[in-house]
Write a protein that holds these residues in place. Structure first.
Motif, PDB file in Angstrom:
ATOM      1  N   HIS A   4       2.659 -60.151  -6.080  1.00 60.70           N
ATOM      2  CA  HIS A   4       1.797 -61.107  -5.379  1.00 60.70           C
ATOM      3  C   HIS A   4       0.319 -60.725  -5.407  1.00 60.70           C
ATOM      4  O   HIS A   4      -0.546 -61.586  -5.431  1.00 60.70           O
ATOM      5  CB  HIS A   4       2.274 -61.314  -3.922  1.00 60.70           C
ATOM      6  N   ASP A   5       0.013 -59.430  -5.428  1.00 63.02           N
ATOM      7  CA  ASP A   5      -1.392 -59.015  -5.374  1.00 63.02           C
ATOM      8  C   ASP A   5      -1.962 -58.594  -6.731  1.00 63.02           C
ATOM      9  O   ASP A   5      -2.974 -57.901  -6.787  1.00 63.02           O
ATOM     10  CB  ASP A   5      -1.562 -57.864  -4.360  1.00 63.02           C
ATOM     11  N   MET A   6      -1.316 -59.016  -7.816  1.00 63.10           N
ATOM     12  CA  MET A   6      -1.805 -58.677  -9.159  1.00 63.10           C
ATOM     13  C   MET A   6      -3.280 -59.044  -9.360  1.00 63.10           C
ATOM     14  O   MET A   6      -4.005 -58.378 -10.090  1.00 63.10           O
ATOM     15  CB  MET A   6      -0.990 -59.428 -10.227  1.00 63.10           C
ATOM     16  N   ALA A  64       6.176 -61.223   4.501  1.00 62.86           N
ATOM     17  CA  ALA A  64       6.504 -59.887   3.978  1.00 62.86           C
ATOM     18  C   ALA A  64       5.232 -59.047   3.827  1.00 62.86           C
ATOM     19  O   ALA A  64       5.210 -57.850   4.144  1.00 62.86           O
ATOM     20  CB  ALA A  64       7.217 -60.008   2.626  1.00 62.86           C
ATOM     21  N   ASP A  65       4.179 -59.682   3.363  1.00 63.36           N
ATOM     22  CA  ASP A  65       2.886 -59.025   3.179  1.00 63.36           C
ATOM     23  C   ASP A  65       2.398 -58.446   4.519  1.00 63.36           C
ATOM     24  O   ASP A  65       2.010 -57.283   4.619  1.00 63.36           O
ATOM     25  CB  ASP A  65       1.916 -60.098   2.645  1.00 63.36           C
ATOM     26  N   CYS A  66       2.482 -59.276   5.535  1.00 62.04           N
ATOM     27  CA  CYS A  66       2.035 -58.876   6.868  1.00 62.04           C
ATOM     28  C   CYS A  66       2.912 -57.738   7.422  1.00 62.04           C
ATOM     29  O   CYS A  66       2.411 -56.783   8.019  1.00 62.04           O
ATOM     30  CB  CYS A  66       2.067 -60.110   7.767  1.00 62.04           C
ATOM     31  N   ASP A 123      -9.890 -66.296  -4.636  1.00 68.06           N
ATOM     32  CA  ASP A 123      -9.217 -65.117  -4.059  1.00 68.06           C
ATOM     33  C   ASP A 123      -8.155 -64.565  -5.010  1.00 68.06           C
ATOM     34  O   ASP A 123      -7.824 -65.190  -6.025  1.00 68.06           O
ATOM     35  CB  ASP A 123      -8.660 -65.431  -2.666  1.00 68.06           C
ATOM     36  N   HIS A 124      -7.638 -63.386  -4.659  1.00 70.18           N
ATOM     37  CA  HIS A 124      -6.703 -62.709  -5.557  1.00 70.18           C
ATOM     38  C   HIS A 124      -5.394 -63.476  -5.744  1.00 70.18           C
ATOM     39  O   HIS A 124      -4.742 -63.342  -6.774  1.00 70.18           O
ATOM     40  CB  HIS A 124      -6.414 -61.290  -5.047  1.00 70.18           C
ATOM     41  N   ALA A 125      -5.024 -64.307  -4.751  1.00 66.40           N
ATOM     42  CA  ALA A 125      -3.769 -65.050  -4.876  1.00 66.40           C
ATOM     43  C   ALA A 125      -3.877 -66.075  -6.012  1.00 66.40           C
ATOM     44  O   ALA A 125      -2.970 -66.215  -6.843  1.00 66.40           O
ATOM     45  CB  ALA A 125      -3.430 -65.742  -3.557  1.00 66.40           C
ATOM     46  N   PHE A 147       0.288 -69.213  -3.647  1.00 67.65           N
ATOM     47  CA  PHE A 147       0.043 -69.706  -2.290  1.00 67.65           C
ATOM     48  C   PHE A 147       0.439 -68.709  -1.198  1.00 67.65           C
ATOM     49  O   PHE A 147       0.696 -69.102  -0.076  1.00 67.65           O
ATOM     50  CB  PHE A 147       0.780 -71.043  -2.077  1.00 67.65           C
ATOM     51  N   HIS A 148       0.452 -67.415  -1.515  1.00 66.85           N
ATOM     52  CA  HIS A 148       0.938 -66.486  -0.472  1.00 66.85           C
ATOM     53  C   HIS A 148      -0.037 -66.311   0.685  1.00 66.85           C
ATOM     54  O   HIS A 148       0.325 -65.755   1.722  1.00 66.85           O
ATOM     55  CB  HIS A 148       1.401 -65.149  -1.072  1.00 66.85           C
ATOM     56  N   HIS A 149      -1.279 -66.786   0.534  1.00 63.97           N
ATOM     57  CA  HIS A 149      -2.191 -66.790   1.688  1.00 63.97           C
ATOM     58  C   HIS A 149      -2.489 -68.198   2.175  1.00 63.97           C
ATOM     59  O   HIS A 149      -3.364 -68.397   3.015  1.00 63.97           O
ATOM     60  CB  HIS A 149      -3.502 -66.067   1.352  1.00 63.97           C
TER      61      HIS A 149
HETATM   62 FE   LIG Z   1      -2.470 -60.995  -0.919  1.00 69.48          FE
END
Ligand SMILES: [Fe+2]
Ligand SMILES: [Fe+2]
Length: 287
Positions: free
Chosen positions: A146-148, A231-233, A186-188, A210-212
């Motif tokens: 997700h954060d690639m 999950a990120d949180c 953003d990175h997403a 769309f993870h953010h």
């Molecule tokens: Fe992220």
């Protein structure tokens, strides 16, 4: 050309030097999308790539999976770890090695970022199980990758990204917001562009993209985007690695949407904390 255009061009223009993925990834993605393929088909593809095959075996025997007996072949690994999870692992490992050598600068600590990523994949699987969703390779893989976009920013725009990271620390703003403000994206979004370039399926690309902003995700994949968001949180709360984001983003609405209770969240955080050494063992194998 402004910075946003430069970043977009780097990832979307196929002539730039972004690493390509080994052939094995395309073959595996094809197997993943075809319901008629068997575990043997998958094993045959993996066995043809020695590096991936070795790492898969090492991982199957690592404390991350904690099997009591030795896993000594790829078919056995698929049997014990599961077809979908092996697909997720092998693709994840390939992406990791594609960037591994490049990511040696100190903009963002890559070890911490990957530990965060493995934690997020692990938490995403767990949330899926507990919310009655099918656990697919996509959810683990979307968590893992997700954060690639942050890797791209760190490796190709180190100076600019360093400034963003310093700014977030000072202003205590969520990183994705500051990226948007200072870089125009953003990175997403960037992770999504990268997956587009690599021809990854929507089932992987959209939850990542769309993870953010999970409420904006097309409905078919919205639930998965929400799972990654939560999950990120959780990883941040459990202090699994570090993704450069100094602020714990409020995901209360998403938690409600997913119908996860407060006590489940607390249990998940506790479990994740306990899994830190297994997650680190996972990282050691893939590096
Ligand atoms: Fe992220
Ligand atoms: Fe993250």
């Amino acid at each position: 050309m402004d910075i946003q255009e430069k970043i977009e061009n780097l990832v979307r223009d196929k002539r730039t030097q972004i690493p390509t993925l080994p052939v094995v990834v395309n073959n595996i993605l094809q197997v993943a999308g075809d319901e008629s393929t068997s575990a043997k088909d998958l094993a045959d593809i993996i066995i043809r790539d020695q590096a991936i095959a070795n790492k898969t075996l090492k991982l199957a025997n690592s404390s991350y999976y904690g099997f009591s007996s030795k896993v000594d072949s790829i078919p056995r690994a698929i049997a014990v770890i599961g077809f979908n999870e092996v697909i997720g692992l092998t693709i994840g490992m390939s992406v990791f090695s594609a960037f591994n050598q490049k990511a040696s600068n100190n903009t963002l600590d890559m070890r911490s970022l990957w530990i965060h990523a493995i934690g997020c994949g692990t938490a995403a699987k767990e949330i899926s199980k507990r919310t009655g969703s099918n656990v697919t390779e996509q959810i683990f893989l979307a968590g893992l990758l997700h954060d690639m976009g942050k890797v791209i920013l760190s490796v190709y725009f180190p100076e600019e990204y360093k400034t963003v990271l310093e700014e977030v620390k000072q202003s205590q703003t969520p990183l994705f917001r500051k990226e948007k403000e200072m870089l125009g994206l953003d990175h997403a979004l960037l992770s999504g562009f990268l997956m587009e370039r690599w021809n990854f399926p929507d089932s992987l690309l959209l939850p990542t993209r769309f993870h953010h902003s999970s409420t904006a995700c097309p409905l078919e994949y919205q639930r998965d985007a929400m799972i990654i968001e939560v999950a990120d949180c959780l990883c941040q709360r459990a202090e699994i690695g570090n993704s450069g984001n100094p602020v714990i983003v409020n995901v209360g609405n998403t938690v409600k949407e997913l119908k996860i209770t407060h006590s489940t969240i607390e249990t998940l955080v506790k479990e994740l904390k306990k899994q830190l050494s297994e997650i680190e063992a996972f990282f050691e194998v893939i590096t």
